[in-house]
Design a protein around this motif. Structure first.
Motif, PDB file in Angstrom:
ATOM      1  N   THR A 189      -2.501   3.089   6.069  1.00 46.99           N
ATOM      2  CA  THR A 189      -3.736   2.778   5.360  1.00 46.99           C
ATOM      3  C   THR A 189      -3.944   1.268   5.340  1.00 46.99           C
ATOM      4  O   THR A 189      -3.003   0.518   5.094  1.00 46.99           O
ATOM      5  CB  THR A 189      -3.691   3.294   3.903  1.00 46.99           C
ATOM      6  N   GLU A 199     -13.692  -4.494   0.561  1.00 44.52           N
ATOM      7  CA  GLU A 199     -14.343  -4.142  -0.697  1.00 44.52           C
ATOM      8  C   GLU A 199     -13.315  -3.857  -1.789  1.00 44.52           C
ATOM      9  O   GLU A 199     -13.554  -4.133  -2.971  1.00 44.52           O
ATOM     10  CB  GLU A 199     -15.256  -2.930  -0.497  1.00 44.52           C
ATOM     11  N   THR A 200     -12.157  -3.328  -1.387  1.00 51.05           N
ATOM     12  CA  THR A 200     -11.086  -3.082  -2.352  1.00 51.05           C
ATOM     13  C   THR A 200     -10.487  -4.404  -2.822  1.00 51.05           C
ATOM     14  O   THR A 200     -10.226  -4.592  -4.016  1.00 51.05           O
ATOM     15  CB  THR A 200     -10.016  -2.181  -1.725  1.00 51.05           C
ATOM     16  N   TYR A 201     -10.281  -5.328  -1.895  1.00 46.38           N
ATOM     17  CA  TYR A 201      -9.822  -6.661  -2.286  1.00 46.38           C
ATOM     18  C   TYR A 201     -10.810  -7.321  -3.246  1.00 46.38           C
ATOM     19  O   TYR A 201     -10.414  -7.988  -4.218  1.00 46.38           O
ATOM     20  CB  TYR A 201      -9.659  -7.552  -1.059  1.00 46.38           C
ATOM     21  N   GLN A 212      -9.574   4.540  -0.561  1.00 42.12           N
ATOM     22  CA  GLN A 212      -9.699   3.242  -1.235  1.00 42.12           C
ATOM     23  C   GLN A 212      -9.738   3.392  -2.757  1.00 42.12           C
ATOM     24  O   GLN A 212      -9.199   2.554  -3.489  1.00 42.12           O
ATOM     25  CB  GLN A 212     -10.927   2.499  -0.726  1.00 42.12           C
ATOM     26  N   ILE A 226      -6.097  -1.871   3.535  1.00 41.61           N
ATOM     27  CA  ILE A 226      -6.875  -2.204   2.338  1.00 41.61           C
ATOM     28  C   ILE A 226      -8.227  -2.750   2.778  1.00 41.61           C
ATOM     29  O   ILE A 226      -8.299  -3.733   3.520  1.00 41.61           O
ATOM     30  CB  ILE A 226      -6.147  -3.248   1.469  1.00 41.61           C
ATOM     31  N   ALA A 227      -9.295  -2.120   2.337  1.00 44.33           N
ATOM     32  CA  ALA A 227     -10.636  -2.555   2.713  1.00 44.33           C
ATOM     33  C   ALA A 227     -11.004  -3.845   2.000  1.00 44.33           C
ATOM     34  O   ALA A 227     -10.536  -4.120   0.887  1.00 44.33           O
ATOM     35  CB  ALA A 227     -11.660  -1.462   2.374  1.00 44.33           C
ATOM     36  N   ASP A 257      -0.328  -5.686   2.868  1.00 47.18           N
ATOM     37  CA  ASP A 257      -1.168  -4.848   3.715  1.00 47.18           C
ATOM     38  C   ASP A 257      -0.505  -4.716   5.080  1.00 47.18           C
ATOM     39  O   ASP A 257      -0.512  -5.648   5.881  1.00 47.18           O
ATOM     40  CB  ASP A 257      -2.553  -5.501   3.850  1.00 47.18           C
ATOM     41  N   THR A 296       0.840  -1.191   0.000  1.00 43.78           N
ATOM     42  CA  THR A 296       0.000   0.000   0.000  1.00 43.78           C
ATOM     43  C   THR A 296       0.879   1.245   0.000  1.00 43.78           C
ATOM     44  O   THR A 296       1.859   1.310   0.741  1.00 43.78           O
ATOM     45  CB  THR A 296      -0.864   0.007   1.278  1.00 43.78           C
ATOM     46  N   LEU A 317      -6.218   3.699  -3.750  1.00 43.21           N
ATOM     47  CA  LEU A 317      -5.534   2.408  -3.703  1.00 43.21           C
ATOM     48  C   LEU A 317      -5.834   1.591  -4.947  1.00 43.21           C
ATOM     49  O   LEU A 317      -4.932   0.993  -5.550  1.00 43.21           O
ATOM     50  CB  LEU A 317      -5.964   1.620  -2.462  1.00 43.21           C
TER      51      LEU A 317
END
Length: 297
Positions: free
Chosen positions: A147, A152-154, A118, A149-150, A140, A110, A121
């Motif tokens: 930061t 939802e981002t994954y 996000q 990683i959410a 991460d 990140t 990212l």
């Protein structure tokens, strides 16, 4: 019971970069570190990560490091190249160079310090991932980058075929199980959590203590993989003083890894680049005691 498939190997170390007394990269000594790791339990290495002091190395130096490490390990281990920076264009340049030099994988951390949201990212990750066809391990580590990683981002990132794994230093096992459910191979990114991650479905580890404990780490992973969980716990328990010594010091990481390699005779110095400073004599003594307590020296 067997561990999940491991796209880059089961036992990897984010290896240190050796420096000469004048501050230049010592390529011969760096290759020697890689050869040492492969000789002692590793089937993968990571170059130009945090422990490789990548924030202080140039694009040219990163290419030289990758080249000599590839030559040193041959087909005995995968070589994953760290390409993550806090500038997308810089990371894209590193990814393209690593692909050209034959990296087996890319480690993409990140972006640090600038703390993108996000959406930022995703933009950063997509730009780097699409720069080559090389498989990618996201990294991460919010304690360093600021930061996380959410999920939802994954969920969006896994749609890109190159994204196959994550090195997790968030420390949330349940979250890691959910990442596995998305189809990602999970690697432990924190030595103190290695055994816990294996129990939660990780496929392997990306270590720092592996610089000096490669054989023991391999034995622990193999024991767990074979169903000998009591044996794995026994090995992990024995390693705790070393883990504390390498990772628990205020001045830890590349500094302790290099001092450990010096104690083993792999390196003849413990040089680092500023802003890091080498361990002092008292810190080396504490490190030596921890390694001795784990029967590593």
């Amino acid at each position: 019971m067997s561990l999940p498939a491991a796209p880059f190997g089961r036992v990897l170390t984010a290896m240190a970069t050796a420096f000469a007394d004048d501050g230049s990269v010592d390529l011969d000594a760096t290759a020697r570190i890689a050869a040492h790791l492969v000789k002692h339990g590793h089937d993968g290495v990571v170059v130009s990560g945090t422990t490789g002091e990548s924030p202080t190395t140039s694009v040219e130096e990163d290419g030289q490091i990758l080249r000599v490490v590839k030559e040193a390990v041959g087909d005995r281990a995968s070589v994953v190249a760290g390409v993550g920076t806090n500038a997308t264009a810089h990371s894209v340049e590193l990814a393209r160079q690593a692909a050209k030099l034959g990296a087996d994988g890319l480690l993409l951390v990140t972006p640090y310090y600038n703390k993108p949201g996000q959406a930022g990212l995703l933009h950063h990750f997509r730009s780097v991932v699409e720069a080559s066809d090389v498989p990618v391990m996201l990294y991460d580590v919010p304690g360093r980058t600021g930061t996380t990683i959410a999920l939802e981002t994954y969920e969006q990132a896994v749609a890109w075929p190159q994204v196959v794994a994550v090195k997790d230093a968030v420390g949330d096992y349940a979250r890691g199980v959910r990442l596995r459910g998305l189809g990602l191979a999970v690697y432990s990114g924190d030595d103190i959590a290695n055994l816990g991650w294996l129990a939660h479905g990780a496929c392997g580890v990306v270590s720092v203590v592996g610089h000096v404990a490669g054989d023991a780490t391999r034995a622990m992973v193999d024991a767990f993989d074979s169903g000998d969980h009591a044996g794995a716990l026994s090995i992990f328990t024995r390693l705790l003083p070393a883990i504390d010594a390498v990772m628990g010091a205020d001045n830890y990481g590349a500094t302790t890894a290099k001092a450990a390699l010096q104690l083993l005779g792999v390196l003849d110095n413990r040089n680092v680049r500023g802003p890091l400073v080498p361990l002092d004599d008292d810190e080396v003594a504490a490190l030596r005691a921890g390694l001795a307590a784990s029967h590593l020296i």
